[in-house]
Design an enzyme around this catalytic site. Sequence first.
Site, PDB file in Angstrom:
ATOM      1  N   CYS A  92       0.650  -1.411   0.102  1.00 59.01           N
ATOM      2  CA  CYS A  92       0.027   0.174  -0.072  1.00 59.01           C
ATOM      3  C   CYS A  92       1.141   1.269  -0.064  1.00 59.01           C
ATOM      4  CB  CYS A  92      -0.911  -0.178   1.249  1.00 59.01           C
ATOM      5  SG  CYS A  92      -1.731  -1.423   1.018  1.00 59.01           S
ATOM      6  N   HIS A 382      -9.623   2.310  -1.814  1.00 59.39           N
ATOM      7  CA  HIS A 382      -8.235   2.113  -1.741  1.00 59.39           C
ATOM      8  C   HIS A 382      -7.670   1.183  -2.623  1.00 59.39           C
ATOM      9  CE1 HIS A 382      -4.258   1.067   0.135  1.00 59.39           C
ATOM     10  NE2 HIS A 382      -4.763   0.143   0.712  1.00 59.39           N
ATOM     11  N   CYS A 413       0.232   2.700   6.338  1.00 60.08           N
ATOM     12  CA  CYS A 413       0.588   1.358   6.928  1.00 60.08           C
ATOM     13  C   CYS A 413       0.509   0.486   5.616  1.00 60.08           C
ATOM     14  CB  CYS A 413      -0.423   0.861   7.888  1.00 60.08           C
ATOM     15  SG  CYS A 413      -2.221   0.814   7.336  1.00 60.08           S
TER      16      CYS A 413
END
Length: 430
Positions: A92, A382, A413
């Site tokens: 990510c 996301h 994160c």
Amino acid sequence: MSKSLRRVAVIGGVRTPFCRSGTLYEDLSNLDLMTAALSGLVSRYGLEGQHIDEVAGGAVMTHSKDWNLAREAVLGTQLAPSTPGITLMQACGTSLQAAMGISAKIAVGQIDSGIAVGSDTTSDAPIVFSKKFAKRLIEANKKKTTMEKLKVLAGTKPGDLVPQPPASTEPRTGLTMGQHCELMAKNWHVGREEQDKLAYESHNKATAAYGSGYMDDLLVPHAGVFRDNNVRGDMELGKLAELKTVFDKSDAGTLTAANSTPLTDGAAAILLGSEDWAREQGLEVKAYLVDAQHIGNDFVSGDGLLMAPTIAVAKLLKRNGLTLQDFDFYEIHEAFAAQVLATLKAWEDADYCRDVLGADAPLGSIDRSKLNVKGSSIAVGHPFAATGARIMANLAKLLDENGGKGRGLISICTAGGMGVAAILEGAKAG
């Protein structure tokens, strides 16, 4: 011969609207989405026919055909063919990591311009077969005649044909990210009610951002889509409490589909450059990338899979002589509401700050009115590799609209127990 470091200008970014997996982008690939984001950036900043010194980025959910993703996306735009593409992946944190690498090269004078980009589609996730069947297919492909090929495949059993979707668990623990976050929620005593409230606020803030026109120049419509299709302006806080938990289905579970970010398709890109390059192009600088940090943590031994950003931020603060309270905006990626809340509690905890962060005192609390002021991943979605570029573009715009003054903190994160963080300052700060 030593050189003085140059300031890294954040000129701006764009993204496609983000869509829930299996909906409006279900027929698009990583390359389709990344090319769309890059093309939108080229058009927005008048870069047609121009050479950019480096385009770096990637995707998390990739097929073997995506091996040269960044370069192929460049070739699908109106950038000069001399523009190189570098494909990388840090879960990510991918596009923020790409921005960090580009920025380091700009700072030392190796390059003058760069684009960080990320795309992801879980609608087009790679599906593979068992190793046994894969070996049969490879062997059959080597044979010359149809009969020889059929002979190789003759021993195939129905079980060999069962497709195997990408693993969604951490290889070291066998737990999904959601299961890990449930453990964090329990460890930090993050309740269901406060998670639902954060999710509710994320949707309300994103809805307001659309209503005010704030999102207009951050988005490039694609495939007939003009806005994120996950944002809910009609969400009712009371109804969130009625949803069932998804990762721990016992009475102790707290994470639901509503207070977790959805699987999402989309792409985002951000343009970076030296001050001189921006001036030569006639481009306004929205912000400056001051510093960035990435790090891993020992999540296997119990520090928490998604807690590494707490460490990355602590290192950034110490290196730059700042406190956690020295920011006008905080952009903390909402992988899960529980992750954001656990992070905030960790920074306030004396034992954690001493034992894990190596700090003499707690980093302290933040002004929550400055947190994710335009909504974040729970509301907008996301697409894994795209989130860093989305957040950086959003923060640069916030600082620009703040009169070019102020300072913002990014915290993301990632899978594998890693965290990526960055500090931006307004173009007129100081």
